[in-house]
Enzyme design. Structure first.
Site, PDB file in Angstrom:
ATOM      1  N   LYS A 182       0.829  -1.197   0.000  1.00  0.00           N
ATOM      2  CA  LYS A 182       0.000   0.000   0.000  1.00  0.00           C
ATOM      3  C   LYS A 182       0.871   1.257   0.000  1.00  0.00           C
ATOM      4  O   LYS A 182       1.925   1.292   0.644  1.00  0.00           O
ATOM      5  CB  LYS A 182      -0.894  -0.040   1.243  1.00  0.00           C
ATOM      6  CG  LYS A 182      -1.903   1.076   1.381  1.00  0.00           C
ATOM      7  CD  LYS A 182      -2.767   0.847   2.631  1.00  0.00           C
ATOM      8  CE  LYS A 182      -3.791   1.935   2.827  1.00  0.00           C
ATOM      9  NZ  LYS A 182      -4.638   1.694   4.033  1.00  0.00           N
ATOM     10  N   SER A 258      -9.301   2.289   3.149  1.00  0.00           N
ATOM     11  CA  SER A 258      -8.425   3.022   2.265  1.00  0.00           C
ATOM     12  C   SER A 258      -7.443   2.120   1.532  1.00  0.00           C
ATOM     13  O   SER A 258      -6.674   2.570   0.688  1.00  0.00           O
ATOM     14  CB  SER A 258      -7.632   4.063   3.070  1.00  0.00           C
ATOM     15  OG  SER A 258      -6.818   3.416   4.050  1.00  0.00           O
ATOM     16  N   SER A 282     -10.007  -0.578   7.307  1.00  0.00           N
ATOM     17  CA  SER A 282      -9.402  -0.286   6.004  1.00  0.00           C
ATOM     18  C   SER A 282      -8.675  -1.453   5.364  1.00  0.00           C
ATOM     19  O   SER A 282      -8.249  -1.349   4.213  1.00  0.00           O
ATOM     20  CB  SER A 282      -8.444   0.904   6.123  1.00  0.00           C
ATOM     21  OG  SER A 282      -9.168   2.096   6.291  1.00  0.00           O
TER      22      SER A 282
END
Length: 544
Positions: A182, A258, A282
């Protein structure tokens, strides 16, 4: 597409090579013009790392039994693979490294040994710098993903030539596997933007701890995946740097946030393993919406150095940290591999996961709640959960249909909201108006909630419930099925409040092909109990 564990086995047994696997993955990333999950790649570094992995494997085959597989604990191994070097004078100053993760105490359920120190080679993070011509688009399609150059410099101006020494190299459980992480984790030589234009040109010159450990396990990072701006939304992934990520199951729908880029990349076959972060679901919500696995480990289990706002030093904190980092994958087994590689305090300690309570599905005692008035599930989610529970009962699993004694689900969800407010106040957000007495009460409530769940886990092994009340919803939604956007938080709130390990796993598809998911919550620091149950359940359901 193969899982990370499966592709590692194919590489080890000579059915394919790391170079072939990496080239194929890079081709698929370059060809993607729809999902927009992988937003930066470092092609030359990835190919050089793959070549090194193949050379290590060839050497191990000739030197057996000297070369052996790295054990489950992340003990000292070899430094990450590096491509041919060139120096640079523009590398930014490295963030100040912390000395210990937030939850600095040693987990009681795991085994820690101070004798297992990390070698000097493991502490050097090589930085792949980016050329001056490498510009950042304001919003990109997958075909225009930026690419890191082949430069490879170590902080302090020293240059590393080539990869690690082949002789004596141990082959880790992810040997030769290309992965992504990420875009909130520092990867030396790559941008860390957090989806914020203010950080669009920030280049990390040190690897995050989880990147170091994944590379020691044999993986190599080929790219980074998209995030919502400043990780600020649990239901969508869009920002002004890289644009919007779409759900591979339906491009008109969200992948969640996210860590939406991470989950979408796995679902679209653009990576073999991912690492994300979870404050308000998330990891788990994107995993649920994209039909992959995502684990929020026990809070504090995985060190967070290298996961901080770009350009700021990592400062360990003894204050409660709701935010946790963990893996996403296409199988429960891959979650275990990734967690074994990354869990535990930083050097000089090593860590082994506590063994699962059971290894046969029928031996598990499963607490189950499939619906609640505060976040009533849609028919798609409810039908999938009911079918799953029926099949568990048919397999002889003991079912306990109730919340833990003394737990008020509404009250705990509301308490989690107050904890999130406090979290942001403690980490640079808006100051809180809470009084000292209120702060102390909030902390006592959090610990009391954890204790109630732990007492429950004395008689129950895992707790099964929805990850979200809904499947993936259309982009831009402000309400979902007539309910508030924030209703997504209810089902993930309880494990987030208490810090218990919790994972999302796919359990089916709707008639239109959208993934449905269940959440598995496990006992404190018994992450592998939850993982193993998910693995056995998936096998029983006929999936991974």
């Amino acid at each position: 597409m193969f899982t990370a564990g499966e592709i590692a086995e194919r590489i080890r047994t000579g059915q394919t090579t790391s170079r072939e696997v990496t080239e194929d993955l890079l081709r698929r990333i370059a060809a993607d013009t729809e999902v927009n999950a992988v937003v930066e790649v470092r092609r030359e570094h990835a190919l050089a790392a793959a070549a090194t992995a193949d050379a290590q494997l060839a050497h191990a085959a000739h030197a057996a039994p000297a070369a052996r597989t790295t054990p489950a604990a992340h003990t000292a191994g070899t430094a990450p693979a590096a491509p041919a070097a060139r120096t640079t004078s523009t590398a930014p100053t490295a963030p100040t490294a912390g000395t210990m993760p937030t939850a600095g105490t040693v987990p009681t359920a795991g085994t820690v040994s101070a004798a297992d120190t990390v070698s000097a080679a493991d502490t050097v993070s090589a930085a792949d710098t980016v050329s001056a011509a490498d510009t950042v688009p304001t919003a990109r399609t997958a075909s225009t993903a930026r690419t890191a150059s082949t430069a490879h410099a170590v902080p302090g101006g020293r240059t590393v030539h080539g990869g690690p020494a082949v002789e004596g190299t141990r082959l880790g459980p992810l040997h030769g596997v290309p992965i992504t992480v990420k875009d909130c984790f520092d990867v030396a030589g790559m941008h860390t933007t957090w989806g914020n234009p203010a950080f669009a040109d920030f280049i990390a010159d040190e690897n995050a701890v989880i990147v170091q450990r994944l590379e020691r396990a044999g993986a190599h990072v080929v790219g980074k995946t998209n995030v919502h701006t400043m990780l600020g939304d649990f239901g969508q992934t869009v920002n002004e740097v890289f644009g919007r990520t779409n759900n591979p199951a339906d491009l008109t729908r969200t992948p969640g946030g996210s860590s939406g880029g991470a989950a979408a990349a796995l679902a679209a076959g653009l990576t073999y393993l991912e690492y994300g972060s979870d404050l308000v679901g998330s990891i788990r919500l994107p995993a649920a919406y994209c039909g992959v696995y995502g684990l929020k480990p026990t809070n504090g289990l995985v060190p967070e150095r290298g996961f901080q706002i770009p350009g700021t030093p990592y400062v360990p904190s003894e204050l409660p940290r709701l935010s946790t980092i963990g893996p996403l994958a296409r199988s429960a087994a891959d979650l275990r591999i990734a967690l074994r590689a990354t869990a535990g305090p930083e050097a000089p300690y090593s860590y082994n996961l506590a063994t699962p309570r059971h290894r046969n599905l029928k031996d598990y005692r499963v607490g189950i709640v499939t619906d609640h008035p505060a976040a009533p599930v849609t028919s798609d989610v409810g039908d999938a959960l009911s079918d799953t529970v029926d099949r568990l009962a048919a397999a002889g699993v003991k079912i306990v249909d109730s919340w833990p004694s003394g737990v008020d689900p509404n009250e705990q969800a509301e308490e989690f909201g107050r904890q999130v407010e406090l979290f942001f106040a403690l980490h640079g957000g808006e100051p809180t108006t809470m009084t000292v007495d209120h702060l102390l009460t909030t902390e006592r409530n959090r610990l009391a909630a954890r204790a109630k769940w732990q007492r429950y886990f004395e008689d129950v092994d895992v707790f099964l419930c929805p990850t979200s009340f809904t499947v993936a919803f259309p982009h831009g939604s402000t309400t979902i099925e007539g309910r508030p956007y924030e209703a997504q938080v209810f089902w993930i709130a309880h494990a987030s409040l208490t810090g218990h390990p919790a994972l999302s796993m796919p359990i089916g598809r709707t008639a239109t092909g959208l993934p449905t998911a269940a959440q598995v919550i496990g006992p404190w620091h018994e992450d592998d109990t939850a993982i193993t149950f998910a693995e056995l359940l998936a096998e029983h359901l006929g999936s991974r």
